[in-house]
Design a protein around this motif. Structure first.
Motif, PDB file in Angstrom:
ATOM      1  N   THR A 203      21.074   3.728 -15.246  1.00 18.16           N
ATOM      2  CA  THR A 203      21.748   4.472 -14.186  1.00 18.16           C
ATOM      3  C   THR A 203      23.126   4.916 -14.668  1.00 18.16           C
ATOM      4  N   THR A 204      23.623   5.991 -14.060  1.00 16.72           N
ATOM      5  CA  THR A 204      24.955   6.475 -14.380  1.00 16.72           C
ATOM      6  C   THR A 204      25.996   5.602 -13.689  1.00 16.72           C
ATOM      7  N   PRO A 205      27.242   5.569 -14.210  1.00 19.21           N
ATOM      8  CA  PRO A 205      28.261   4.701 -13.610  1.00 19.21           C
ATOM      9  C   PRO A 205      28.509   4.976 -12.129  1.00 19.21           C
ATOM     10  N   ASP A 206      28.346   6.226 -11.683  1.00 23.37           N
ATOM     11  CA  ASP A 206      28.568   6.511 -10.265  1.00 23.37           C
ATOM     12  C   ASP A 206      27.355   6.194  -9.395  1.00 23.37           C
ATOM     13  N   GLY A 207      26.254   5.785 -10.016  1.00 28.04           N
ATOM     14  CA  GLY A 207      25.069   5.385  -9.269  1.00 28.04           C
ATOM     15  C   GLY A 207      24.258   6.525  -8.692  1.00 28.04           C
ATOM     16  N   ARG A 208      24.613   7.745  -9.014  1.00 32.05           N
ATOM     17  CA  ARG A 208      23.921   8.874  -8.405  1.00 32.05           C
ATOM     18  C   ARG A 208      22.672   9.298  -9.168  1.00 32.05           C
ATOM     19  N   HIS A 209      22.602   8.977 -10.443  1.00 32.40           N
ATOM     20  CA  HIS A 209      21.483   9.421 -11.257  1.00 32.40           C
ATOM     21  C   HIS A 209      20.927   8.265 -12.087  1.00 32.40           C
ATOM     22  N   ALA A 210      19.705   8.442 -12.522  1.00 31.19           N
ATOM     23  CA  ALA A 210      19.072   7.528 -13.485  1.00 31.19           C
ATOM     24  C   ALA A 210      18.433   8.371 -14.574  1.00 31.19           C
ATOM     25  N   TRP A 211      18.552   7.887 -15.805  1.00 29.64           N
ATOM     26  CA  TRP A 211      17.893   8.521 -16.956  1.00 29.64           C
ATOM     27  C   TRP A 211      16.708   7.653 -17.363  1.00 29.64           C
ATOM     28  N   ALA A 212      15.524   8.251 -17.447  1.00 30.89           N
ATOM     29  CA  ALA A 212      14.299   7.535 -17.828  1.00 30.89           C
ATOM     30  C   ALA A 212      13.749   8.161 -19.098  1.00 30.89           C
ATOM     31  N   GLY A 213      13.524   7.341 -20.117  1.00 29.04           N
ATOM     32  CA  GLY A 213      13.125   7.857 -21.420  1.00 29.04           C
ATOM     33  C   GLY A 213      11.704   7.503 -21.794  1.00 29.04           C
ATOM     34  N   MET A 214      10.991   8.492 -22.332  1.00 24.27           N
ATOM     35  CA  MET A 214       9.658   8.255 -22.889  1.00 24.27           C
ATOM     36  C   MET A 214       9.795   7.638 -24.273  1.00 24.27           C
ATOM     37  N   GLU A 215       8.912   6.699 -24.572  1.00 26.65           N
ATOM     38  CA  GLU A 215       8.970   6.036 -25.874  1.00 26.65           C
ATOM     39  C   GLU A 215       8.641   6.991 -27.020  1.00 26.65           C
ATOM     40  N   SER A 216       7.690   7.881 -26.799  1.00 31.99           N
ATOM     41  CA  SER A 216       7.305   8.819 -27.846  1.00 31.99           C
ATOM     42  C   SER A 216       7.012  10.178 -27.228  1.00 31.99           C
ATOM     43  N   ALA A 217       6.623  11.109 -28.076  1.00 33.47           N
ATOM     44  CA  ALA A 217       6.413  12.485 -27.641  1.00 33.47           C
ATOM     45  C   ALA A 217       5.142  12.634 -26.826  1.00 33.47           C
ATOM     46  N   LEU A 218       5.145  13.588 -25.909  1.00 31.88           N
ATOM     47  CA  LEU A 218       3.904  13.984 -25.270  1.00 31.88           C
ATOM     48  C   LEU A 218       2.946  14.523 -26.322  1.00 31.88           C
ATOM     49  N   ALA A 219       1.653  14.456 -26.030  1.00 30.80           N
ATOM     50  CA  ALA A 219       0.657  14.871 -27.020  1.00 30.80           C
ATOM     51  C   ALA A 219       0.878  16.317 -27.457  1.00 30.80           C
ATOM     52  N   GLN A 220       1.214  17.216 -26.525  1.00 28.77           N
ATOM     53  CA  GLN A 220       1.388  18.620 -26.889  1.00 28.77           C
ATOM     54  C   GLN A 220       2.696  18.876 -27.639  1.00 28.77           C
ATOM     55  N   ASP A 221       3.632  17.891 -27.572  1.00 28.38           N
ATOM     56  CA  ASP A 221       4.907  18.031 -28.277  1.00 28.38           C
ATOM     57  C   ASP A 221       4.890  17.390 -29.661  1.00 28.38           C
ATOM     58  N   ALA A 222       3.864  16.578 -29.933  1.00 25.71           N
ATOM     59  CA  ALA A 222       3.923  15.684 -31.090  1.00 25.71           C
ATOM     60  C   ALA A 222       3.769  16.383 -32.425  1.00 25.71           C
ATOM     61  N   GLY A 223       3.076  17.511 -32.481  1.00 29.69           N
ATOM     62  CA  GLY A 223       2.950  18.219 -33.749  1.00 29.69           C
ATOM     63  C   GLY A 223       1.752  17.828 -34.583  1.00 29.69           C
ATOM     64  N   GLY A 224       0.873  16.965 -34.065  1.00 32.06           N
ATOM     65  CA  GLY A 224      -0.351  16.639 -34.785  1.00 32.06           C
ATOM     66  C   GLY A 224      -0.212  15.425 -35.672  1.00 32.06           C
ATOM     67  N   PRO A 225      -1.358  14.879 -36.144  1.00 33.05           N
ATOM     68  CA  PRO A 225      -1.359  13.690 -37.008  1.00 33.05           C
ATOM     69  C   PRO A 225      -0.559  13.933 -38.280  1.00 33.05           C
ATOM     70  N   GLY A 226       0.214  12.922 -38.669  1.00 36.56           N
ATOM     71  CA  GLY A 226       0.984  13.020 -39.895  1.00 36.56           C
ATOM     72  C   GLY A 226       2.294  13.762 -39.763  1.00 36.56           C
ATOM     73  N   ALA A 227       2.568  14.366 -38.611  1.00 33.13           N
ATOM     74  CA  ALA A 227       3.822  15.088 -38.404  1.00 33.13           C
ATOM     75  C   ALA A 227       4.954  14.090 -38.172  1.00 33.13           C
ATOM     76  N   PRO A 228       6.213  14.494 -38.423  1.00 29.68           N
ATOM     77  CA  PRO A 228       7.346  13.609 -38.120  1.00 29.68           C
ATOM     78  C   PRO A 228       7.364  13.230 -36.651  1.00 29.68           C
ATOM     79  N   ALA A 229       8.107  12.169 -36.347  1.00 26.86           N
ATOM     80  CA  ALA A 229       8.193  11.712 -34.961  1.00 26.86           C
ATOM     81  C   ALA A 229       8.609  12.871 -34.056  1.00 26.86           C
ATOM     82  N   GLY A 230       7.832  13.101 -33.025  1.00 29.47           N
ATOM     83  CA  GLY A 230       8.092  14.220 -32.140  1.00 29.47           C
ATOM     84  C   GLY A 230       9.190  13.920 -31.142  1.00 29.47           C
ATOM     85  N   PRO A 231       9.616  14.918 -30.373  1.00 24.85           N
ATOM     86  CA  PRO A 231      10.703  14.730 -29.414  1.00 24.85           C
ATOM     87  C   PRO A 231      10.289  13.849 -28.242  1.00 24.85           C
ATOM     88  N   CYS A 232      11.143  12.894 -27.925  1.00 25.91           N
ATOM     89  CA  CYS A 232      10.954  12.051 -26.746  1.00 25.91           C
ATOM     90  C   CYS A 232      11.714  12.686 -25.584  1.00 25.91           C
TER      91      CYS A 232
END
Length: 382
Positions: A203-232
């Protein structure tokens, strides 16, 4: 993200060790966030501890602690278990920690167990939720403290990830709607990948927002097998309105932090985030290979240089701007004993050097020095 299909078997003795891995990492005030030219962040290990395997409390086995949050007003800590209701119902532990002092072990005093309840007012059925990340929310209007927590779901069973808010007695208050791309199941080559979904929350210090992070890239963002780590994708939620209002893309290191076997699996991704201030996130990256085991690094991500990816279906290189980042700490250089895994971070209590816990409301922000993070990181894996 745990389990034998993802990482080596986890010893519960790693509990307080990893907690101290960043729970006992201490910074030198605002100087810790200066650009590299001004020197590297003054982070060091001040304490750590470990738990013996098999400990129990209130008829539950303590273990699998994957989310951590501290309440500066009460001195209580909350630790979320990622047990999928196999050994006991989905739950959150309440505990106290001794003052963080050099050479003093971090041994918790267990206070309570909060059983997390589903929409029907009953404990979640076995395997229905996979709790992973935890943050506290202090409502500006009422002053009430609630638990924000994520579930990775079970995509093989068509159970999507989720973001929940629960009362301190375990009652489910609401489920915040996720952007459709983060909930998509059953579509080949699209959506989140099993056991690699909502791993991070702050959560942000003012309590108004929360940031939630994906551990790894979505399948369509990943770039295929063997590609570098995709965007989270890391998504910001407006807590008053109960909806996502911004999203950024974070690029983990393309290779784990060590020598990998030529034909062995290699995984890297986001394990946890902290909000340093309005413009910066601290991101804990975790990597694993059969050759090196688990390693972790702490980075600072600058949100001002990132595209808003909330409305982008597929993240293609060159068509968006990921968050710029810089290395704050390689956990191998922290002095921490070997830890099997890294799962959680939280801002800790005030320290003599001037760092302080995050404010619980917008009215209490005056204690923060300009440009300084709102505390010091505590990270862990029980």
């Amino acid at each position: 993200m745990t389990g034998p299909d993802r990482t080596p078997p986890l010893s519960r003795r790693a509990a307080l060790r990893a907690l101290a891995g960043a729970a006992a990492l201490l910074g030198g005030g605002a100087r810790a966030l200066q650009p590299p030219a001004a020197g590297t962040p003054a982070l060091k290990l001040i304490a750590h501890g470990s738990l013996a395997s098999g400990q129990s409390f209130q008829n539950t086995t303590i273990g699998g602690l994957s989310g951590l949050a501290g309440d500066a007003r009460t001195g209580l800590w909350y630790a979320l278990s990622d047990d999928r209701s196999r050994h006991a119902p989905a739950r959150c532990y309440v505990l106290r920690l001794p003052p963080f002092a050099a050479g003093q072990p971090l041994l918790p005093q267990w206070v309570d167990v909060i059983t997390l309840l589903g929409p029907d007012g009953q404990p979640f059925p076995r395997h229905r939720v996979d709790p992973e990340a935890l943050a506290l929310r202090q409502d500006e209007a009422t002053g009430a403290t609630t638990l924000l927590w994520t579930s990775e779901g079970d995509l093989r069973a068509r159970i999507p990830p989720a973001l929940y808010e629960s009362a301190l007695d375990g009652r489910l208050l609401r489920e915040l709607p996720l952007p459709p791309l983060l909930r998509q199941t059953g579509a080949r080559g699209r959506g989140p990948r099993n056991n690699e979904t909502l791993e991070a929350l702050a959560t942000t210090p003012d309590g108004r927002h929360a940031w939630a992070g994906m551990e790894s890239a979505l399948a369509q963002d990943a770039g295929g097998p063997g590609a570098p780590a995709g965007p989270c994708r890391i998504t910001r939620f407006d807590l008053a309105r109960g909806r996502a209002d911004r999203q950024v893309a974070y690029l983990p290191e393309p290779l784990p932090f060590g020598m990998a076997l030529p034909h062995g699996p290699a995984e890297s991704g986001v394990a946890e985030v902290l909000v340093a201030d309005e413009h910066r996130l601290w991101v804990l990256e975790r990597a694993w290979t059969p050759a090196t085991g688990v390693s972790a690094r702490l980075y600072e991500a600058d949100l001002r240089g990132a595209s808003d990816t909330l409305g982008i279906d597929t993240l293609r290189p060159g068509r968006y701007r990921p968050t710029p980042k810089r290395l704050l700490l390689d956990l191998r250089a922290s002095g921490l004993p070997h830890v099997d895994n890294f799962e959680a971070m939280a801002w800790g209590p005030p320290l003599p050097g001037g760092w302080t816990s995050p404010p619980s409301s917008a009215a209490s922000h005056a204690a923060l020095p300009p440009g300084a993070p709102p505390g010091r990181p505590a990270a862990g894996r029980w």
